[in-house]
Design an enzyme around this catalytic site. Structure first.
Site, PDB file in Angstrom:
ATOM      1  N   ARG A 193      91.569  39.038  13.728  1.00 23.95           N
ATOM      2  CA  ARG A 193      92.497  38.831  14.832  1.00 23.95           C
ATOM      3  C   ARG A 193      93.835  39.466  14.476  1.00 23.95           C
ATOM      4  NH1 ARG A 193      88.614  37.938  17.338  1.00 23.95           N
ATOM      5  NH2 ARG A 193      88.104  36.138  18.676  1.00 23.95           N
TER       6      ARG A 193
ATOM      7  N   GLU B 146      96.333  42.713  22.718  1.00 25.92           N
ATOM      8  CA  GLU B 146      95.309  43.712  22.975  1.00 25.92           C
ATOM      9  C   GLU B 146      95.162  43.891  24.481  1.00 25.92           C
ATOM     10  OE1 GLU B 146      91.626  42.920  21.014  1.00 25.92           O
ATOM     11  OE2 GLU B 146      92.535  42.818  19.033  1.00 25.92           O
TER      12      GLU B 146
ATOM     13  N   HIS C  54      89.055  47.368  18.877  1.00 24.30           N
ATOM     14  CA  HIS C  54      88.227  46.165  18.743  1.00 24.30           C
ATOM     15  C   HIS C  54      86.742  46.504  18.920  1.00 24.30           C
ATOM     16  CE1 HIS C  54      88.750  41.534  19.009  1.00 24.30           C
ATOM     17  NE2 HIS C  54      87.592  41.838  18.439  1.00 24.30           N
TER      18      HIS C  54
END
Length: 309
Positions: A220, A249, A268
């Site tokens: 994260r 994000e 990601h």
């Protein structure tokens, strides 16, 4: 009624396997939920992040299967459902491969070592993983998979966990994050985001690190104080940051992490690989069988919401 939020192809695949169940193709996020939904295969967090509670939630919903490991980005009201489960560990092999690729790329100087002209044909020294020190922040499914690969490359592995018991043969355990800082040539973050782990990589931590550190974050974004990281990149403490996650994000346009020469930023995607969605569907169908027969489901999120390291 089972609602799935992964698109028409996934819906068709589920209907072919679950012919005796009503499968609904739903929009991602709470907008795709209806009061009649009994089981929900939820879309990834971006579709749920910060969304208000639907009126009447949870309605008939008795079980929500989340598609990943983390629960931190889902709204708190999500967990009012009687049963919420994660897919923890499902994509650990893919994420571990990504981590190893980033570490090998750093040591072998990719892409800097690639040449395009005869004048560039000169001897160059590349690095090695053999004998290097890997610090793992987190030894769940991903951390364990990374550790196995790293040991195979002859790395020395130290892992942050709650107890000093070694998580596996060949891996040293520490309980204080600051113990990791001076040990690491490569630091891999694969721990959950909690109030206790937020900004675990901060100004103080980075000041204690060995110069030339390579940081890999596949967990994260908020595990890292990004402003402190940028300063450490500029002063040479951190030689490279390979970041598959960030805060927020997506990062806003023109954020310095996009263009910093020592940052390798990916959107990601460490979890992704051919067949990743099929693996999720296989897992979900297996879980559904347990659900229907009243057996305990795997990876159930316990109250209060918490994560092990």
């Amino acid at each position: 009624m089972i609602a799935q939020q992964f698109g028409d192809q996934t819906g068709a695949a589920l209907r072919s396997r679950l012919a005796h169940h009503l499968i609904i193709d739903a929009a991602p996020g709470p907008e795709g939920w209806s009061h009649d939904t009994e089981v929900l295969l939820a879309a990834p967090t971006q579709a749920w992040r910060g969304k208000p509670r639907p009126r009447g939630w949870p309605g008939a919903t008795r079980w929500v299967q989340l598609p990943g490991t983390g629960i931190d980005a889902y709204p708190e009201w999500m967990f009012d459902v009687p049963c919420v489960t994660t897919a923890a560990g499902l994509n650990a092999p893919f994420i571990a491969e990504f981590v190893m690729a980033t570490m090998l790329g750093f040591e072998k100087r990719f892409p800097e070592a690639w040449i395009k002209a005869a004048d560039d044909w000169k001897p160059r020294m590349s690095g090695t993983l053999h004998g290097k020190r890997l610090a793992l922040a987190g030894v769940g499914a991903v951390g364990t998979a990374v550790a196995r690969h790293a040991l195979g490359f002859g790395m020395h592995v130290v892992a942050l966990r709650r107890t000093l018991a070694a998580p596996m043969d060949g891996v040293q355990a520490v309980i204080d994050p600051m113990r990791l800082a001076p040990m690491a040539d490569h630091l891999v973050l694969c721990m959950p985001s909690t109030p206790q782990t937020r900004h675990v990589v901060n100004e103080t931590f980075l000041a204690a690190c060995r110069p030339g550190l390579h940081i890999v974050n596949v967990a994260r974004g908020d595990l890292i104080d990004q402003e402190a990281l940028l300063r450490a990149l500029d002063d040479g403490t951190v030689a490279r940051a390979s970041l598959d996650v960030a805060t927020p994000e997506p990062l806003p346009d023109k954020h310095p992490l996009y263009t910093h020469p020592k940052v390798r930023l990916t959107p990601h995607l460490a979890w992704s690989a051919p067949g990743a969605v099929v693996k999720l569907l296989d897992f979900f169908v297996g879980q559904l069988g347990l659900f229907i027969t009243g057996q305990p489901l795997k990876n159930r999120v316990p109250p209060p919401l918490s994560h092990p390291l």
